[in-house]
Motif scaffolding. Structure first.
Motif, short mmCIF file in Angstrom:
data_model
loop_
_atom_site.label_atom_id
_atom_site.label_comp_id
_atom_site.label_asym_id
_atom_site.label_seq_id
_atom_site.Cartn_x
_atom_site.Cartn_y
_atom_site.Cartn_z
N LYS A 106 0.81 -1.22 0.00
CA LYS A 106 0.00 0.00 0.00
C LYS A 106 0.84 1.27 0.00
O LYS A 106 0.30 2.37 -0.10
CB LYS A 106 -0.93 0.00 1.22
CG LYS A 106 -1.93 -1.15 1.23
CD LYS A 106 -2.80 -1.10 2.46
CE LYS A 106 -3.82 -2.23 2.47
NZ LYS A 106 -4.67 -2.22 3.68
N ASN A 107 2.18 1.09 0.15
CA ASN A 107 3.09 2.22 0.21
C ASN A 107 2.71 3.19 1.33
O ASN A 107 2.67 4.41 1.15
CB ASN A 107 3.14 2.96 -1.14
CG ASN A 107 4.35 3.87 -1.25
OD1 ASN A 107 5.41 3.59 -0.70
ND2 ASN A 107 4.19 4.98 -1.96
N LEU A 108 2.45 2.61 2.51
CA LEU A 108 2.04 3.40 3.66
C LEU A 108 2.76 2.93 4.92
O LEU A 108 3.02 1.74 5.09
CB LEU A 108 0.53 3.26 3.90
CG LEU A 108 -0.42 3.89 2.88
CD1 LEU A 108 -1.85 3.44 3.16
CD2 LEU A 108 -0.33 5.41 2.94
N SER A 109 3.06 3.87 5.79
CA SER A 109 3.62 3.52 7.10
C SER A 109 2.49 3.01 7.99
O SER A 109 1.44 3.65 8.11
CB SER A 109 4.28 4.75 7.74
OG SER A 109 4.71 4.45 9.05
N LEU A 110 2.68 1.84 8.58
CA LEU A 110 1.66 1.25 9.44
C LEU A 110 1.76 1.77 10.87
O LEU A 110 0.84 2.38 11.39
CB LEU A 110 1.77 -0.27 9.43
CG LEU A 110 1.41 -0.97 8.12
CD1 LEU A 110 1.64 -2.47 8.24
CD2 LEU A 110 -0.03 -0.69 7.75
N THR A 111 2.88 1.52 11.51
CA THR A 111 3.05 1.91 12.91
C THR A 111 4.51 1.81 13.29
O THR A 111 5.34 1.29 12.54
CB THR A 111 2.20 1.01 13.83
OG1 THR A 111 2.24 1.53 15.17
CG2 THR A 111 2.73 -0.41 13.82
N THR A 112 4.82 2.32 14.48
CA THR A 112 6.13 2.12 15.10
C THR A 112 5.88 1.56 16.49
O THR A 112 5.13 2.13 17.28
CB THR A 112 6.93 3.42 15.19
OG1 THR A 112 7.18 3.92 13.87
CG2 THR A 112 8.26 3.18 15.90
N LEU A 113 6.49 0.43 16.79
CA LEU A 113 6.37 -0.22 18.10
C LEU A 113 7.60 0.09 18.92
O LEU A 113 8.73 -0.07 18.44
CB LEU A 113 6.24 -1.73 17.94
CG LEU A 113 5.16 -2.25 17.00
CD1 LEU A 113 5.25 -3.78 16.90
CD2 LEU A 113 3.79 -1.84 17.47
N CYS A 114 7.40 0.53 20.16
CA CYS A 114 8.52 0.83 21.05
C CYS A 114 8.31 0.15 22.39
O CYS A 114 7.24 0.28 22.99
CB CYS A 114 8.64 2.34 21.27
SG CYS A 114 9.16 3.26 19.80
N PRO A 115 9.31 -0.58 22.88
CA PRO A 115 9.16 -1.25 24.18
C PRO A 115 9.28 -0.25 25.32
O PRO A 115 10.05 0.72 25.26
CB PRO A 115 10.33 -2.24 24.19
CG PRO A 115 11.37 -1.58 23.34
CD PRO A 115 10.63 -0.85 22.27
N GLY A 116 8.49 -0.48 26.38
CA GLY A 116 8.67 0.28 27.61
C GLY A 116 9.73 -0.41 28.45
O GLY A 116 10.61 -1.10 27.92
#
Length: 323
Positions: A106-116
């Motif tokens: 889709k040529n789209l950024s989905l998400t960014t996951l960051c650990p706590g």
């Protein structure tokens, strides 16, 4: 020692492709580790944890995962901070180990996951939700009477009971609060699946554009699922966990129920009214008054739930069943 190796050690970053399987990758900073297994071009298995707490070999799976077959002959490109498949582009921040997920189809950024913090017994994971408008899945939890909206964003969050699953009071009855840890994140022309392979209690927050997950256990293990739409995401999730058997066709029709029917005569009257109105139905649910009943004056003495047929409700004809 070569300068490039010295630089990697100085930054506290390690990249290792020599894992148990062909498409396994490990990224570490000074304390934490992110492990990634590419199961297919649109399916990624990952694990966050303290470097000292991780097991060697493949990332462990809970009993929720039924299909462990991984694709072969995948077209994958990998570097010190990036993994690219036909469908996904994964970029790892070498300092924080945040994982940026990009949908190449889709040529789209989905998400960014960051650990706590991964040192605490309560682990957390943050999601960049700027692309998403709705969140579905995560099991059942009755919140508002008469509202069938299953969007957790509109409700602000999803909290489980002390041990994850159980019953809670709703409208003077015990109803299930059951966690099924598959999140479907939906936005404009965008969709994303996150399956948390964790059997512990889970709490989710959706009040801001940065969603969060809190859970227990030594590691956070999950699957990232890419797909065209919600229907495809669900199909791929069921491909992991197994598809439930389908009930007989007649059980999927209209069943009459209330709290509850007291006798065959009451059932016969209701049945005739339905037929007089031309409304098809497939059966009646006989529950509380046929199996113990309840005394509202003395509920502690009620026998509700006993699997003993109440002879007084059978009108003296135990062999009679309505057609």
């Amino acid at each position: 020692m070569r300068p490039s190796i010295l630089a990697a050690i100085f930054l506290g970053v390690i990249f290792n492709q020599l894992q148990a399987a062909e498409y396994d990758y490990t990224f570490s900073n000074s304390e934490n580790t992110l492990r990634i297994e590419v199961w297919n071009h649109d399916l990624v298995h990952a694990e966050y944890g303290l470097s000292s707490s991780l097991f060697s070999g493949p990332i462990r799976l809970s009993p929720m995962v039924a299909n462990t077959k991984r694709a072969k002959n995948l077209s994958i490109q990998a570097s010190s901070n990036r993994i690219t498949t036909e469908s996904l582009d994964l970029t790892i921040d070498q300092s924080s180990l945040c994982l940026k997920v990009f949908d190449r189809i889709k040529n789209l950024s989905l998400t960014t996951l960051c650990p706590g913090s991964l040192k605490s017994w309560q682990k957390s994971l943050n999601f960049d939700a700027s692309q998403f408008e709705n969140a579905y899945g995560l099991g059942e939890n009755f919140r508002n009477l008469g509202n069938a909206d299953g969007d957790w964003v509109s409700l602000g969050g999803r909290n489980s009971l002390e041990y994850g699953n159980g019953f809670q009071l709703f409208q003077e009855a015990a109803v299930g609060n059951i966690q099924i840890p598959i999140l479907y994140a939906i936005g404009d022309q965008i969709s994303f699946g996150f399956f948390l392979d964790n059997i512990y209690k889970q709490d989710w927050g959706f009040s801001t554009k940065r969603w969060y997950l809190e859970t227990r256990g030594d590691q956070i293990r999950f699957f990232l699922i890419a797909g065209r739409d919600l229907k495809e995401l669900r199909s791929k999730y069921l491909g992991l966990t197994g598809r439930p058997p389908v009930l007989p066709k007649k059980s999927l029709g209209l069943w009459m129920s209330k709290f509850g029917y007291h006798s065959w005569k009451e059932i016969d009257d209701t049945k005739q009214q339905m037929r007089n109105r031309g409304i098809p139905f497939d059966g009646f649910v006989l529950d509380i008054n046929w199996f113990g009943s309840i005394d509202l004056r003395q509920p502690q003495r009620s026998r509700m739930g006993f699997l003993e047929w109440d002879q007084s409700n059978s009108d003296g004809n135990d062999n009679y069943f309505p057609d």
